[in-house]
Design an enzyme around this catalytic site. Structure first.
Site, short mmCIF file in Angstrom:
data_model
loop_
_atom_site.label_atom_id
_atom_site.label_comp_id
_atom_site.label_asym_id
_atom_site.label_seq_id
_atom_site.Cartn_x
_atom_site.Cartn_y
_atom_site.Cartn_z
CE LYS A 15 2.01 -1.40 -5.56
NZ LYS A 15 0.87 -1.17 -6.44
NE ARG A 91 2.11 -4.48 -11.33
CZ ARG A 91 1.18 -3.58 -10.98
NH1 ARG A 91 1.29 -2.34 -11.34
NH2 ARG A 91 0.14 -3.95 -10.27
NE ARG A 127 -7.77 -4.28 -4.62
CZ ARG A 127 -6.61 -3.98 -5.14
NH1 ARG A 127 -5.91 -2.98 -4.66
NH2 ARG A 127 -6.10 -4.69 -6.13
NE ARG A 129 -8.30 -2.96 -8.97
CZ ARG A 129 -7.00 -2.71 -8.87
NH1 ARG A 129 -6.56 -1.69 -8.18
NH2 ARG A 129 -6.14 -3.51 -9.49
NE ARG A 140 -3.76 -7.84 -8.99
CZ ARG A 140 -5.09 -7.88 -8.99
NH1 ARG A 140 -5.75 -8.08 -10.11
NH2 ARG A 140 -5.75 -7.71 -7.87
P1 AMP Z 1 -2.66 -1.75 -10.22
O1 AMP Z 1 -3.74 -0.74 -10.20
O2 AMP Z 1 -1.29 -1.16 -10.01
O3 AMP Z 1 -2.93 -2.91 -9.29
O4 AMP Z 1 -2.62 -2.37 -11.70
C1 AMP Z 1 -3.71 -3.07 -12.24
C2 AMP Z 1 -3.27 -3.91 -13.44
O5 AMP Z 1 -2.76 -3.04 -14.46
C3 AMP Z 1 -2.14 -4.87 -13.16
O6 AMP Z 1 -2.61 -6.10 -12.62
C4 AMP Z 1 -1.54 -5.04 -14.57
O7 AMP Z 1 -2.32 -5.89 -15.36
C5 AMP Z 1 -1.66 -3.64 -15.14
N1 AMP Z 1 -0.45 -2.83 -14.85
C6 AMP Z 1 -0.38 -1.72 -14.05
N2 AMP Z 1 0.88 -1.25 -13.98
C7 AMP Z 1 1.63 -2.08 -14.76
C8 AMP Z 1 3.01 -2.14 -15.08
N3 AMP Z 1 3.90 -1.25 -14.58
N4 AMP Z 1 3.43 -3.14 -15.89
C9 AMP Z 1 2.57 -4.04 -16.40
N5 AMP Z 1 1.25 -4.06 -16.12
C10 AMP Z 1 0.78 -3.08 -15.30
#
Ligand code: AMP
Length: 187
Positions: A15, A91, A127, A129, A140
Site C-alpha cells: 500500500k 488502523r 524487504r 526494514r 503487526r
Molecule cells: P507503517 O510504515 O505503516 O508500516 O507503520 C510502521 C509502524 O508505525 C507501525 O507498526 C506502528 O507501530 C506505527 N504506526 C504507523 N501508523 C500508525 C497508526 N495509524 N496507529 C498506530 N501506530 C501506527
C-alpha cells in the site's frame, strides 16, 4: 471540494508503494503515518523516540497520539487545497472515528488492498526494514486482524469501501486501483 481517501491493507501489501503512485497521479497529498513517525525519530523529537520502541515491537502508537498528528497534518494548507491520501491511518476504529470528525465531507473512498497473510509474510521478510523482525511482523499481523480488519465493515457500512486485489505486479495492481478511483471520481 478536496478529495479525501484512505488506503488500507496488511503491512507488506504494497500500500505504501501504491499510495505514492496514486498521490502522484492524482496530485493529492500522500500522508503516511509510518513515514511521519520514522521522520520524527530521525529528527530526535520526543514523539519519535517514544514511538520507536513501539514500532520496533510491532505495536500500535496510542490513538490519542496518532490522531493528534493526523489532525494537525490535515489542517495544513496543502492538504486543504490538494486533498489527501492517508496511508497507514486509520488502523483502529477509534482512529477512523477521529478521521470522520476531521474530514467527513472530504472522505469519499477507502481502498482495501487485499493480499493474503502468506504472501505479505514473504514480502515483509524480503524487504528487510529495521522493524521487520519475525516477532514484530507476527505482532503487526495479529493487530491487523484484531484492530484494523474491523474497519472493513466500518467503511462498508458508510458505503465507501472498495476492495482491490493486491496480487500481481506493481503495474497491474496500480491499474486496478486507478480503475476503481476513476470510477468513483467519475460519479
Ligand atoms: P507503517 O510504515 O505503516 O508500516 O507503520 C510502521 C509502524 O508505525 C507501525 O507498526 C506502528 O507501530 C506505527 N504506526 C504507523 N501508523 C500508525 C497508526 N495509524 N496507529 C498506530 N501506530 C501506527
Amino acid at each position: 471540494m478536496p478529495l479525501g481517501m484512505v488506503i488500507l491493507g496488511r503491512q507488506g501489501s504494497g500500500k505504501g508503494t501504491q499510495a505514492v503512485k496514486i498521490a502522484e497521479s492524482l496530485g493529492v497529498i500522500h500522508i503516511s503515518t509510518g513515514d511521519m513517525l520514522r521522520a520524527a525519530f530521525a529528527e530526535g523529537t520526543e514523539l519519535g523516540l517514544e514511538a520507536k520502541s513501539i514500532m520496533d515491537a510491532g505495536d500500535l502508537v496510542p490513538d490519542t497520539v496518532i490522531n493528534g498528528i493526523v489532525e494537525e497534518r490535515l489542517l495544513k494548507d496543502d492538504v486543504k487545497q490538494g486533498g489527501f491520501l492517508l496511508d497507514g491511518f486509520p488502523r483502529t476504529v477509534g482512529q477512523a472515528e477521529a478521521l470522520l470528525s476531521y474530514a467527513e465531507n472530504d472522505l469519499c473512498l477507502a481502498l482495501n488492498l487485499d493480499v493474503s497473510i502468506d504472501e505479505v509474510m514473504t514480502r515483509m521478510l524480503a524487504r528487510g526494514r529495521d522493524d521487520d523482525t519475525a516477532e514484530a511482523i507476527t505482532r503487526r499481523l495479529e493487530l491487523y486482524e484484531t484492530e484494523t480488519a474491523p474497519l472493513l465493515s466500518w467503511f462498508t457500512e458508510r458505503g465507501i469501501l472498495k476492495v482491490v486485489d493486491g496480487n500481481g505486479t506493481e503495474t497491474e495492481v496500480f491499474g486496478r486501483l486507478m480503475e476503481v478511483i476513476e470510477e468513483i471520481l467519475g460519479k
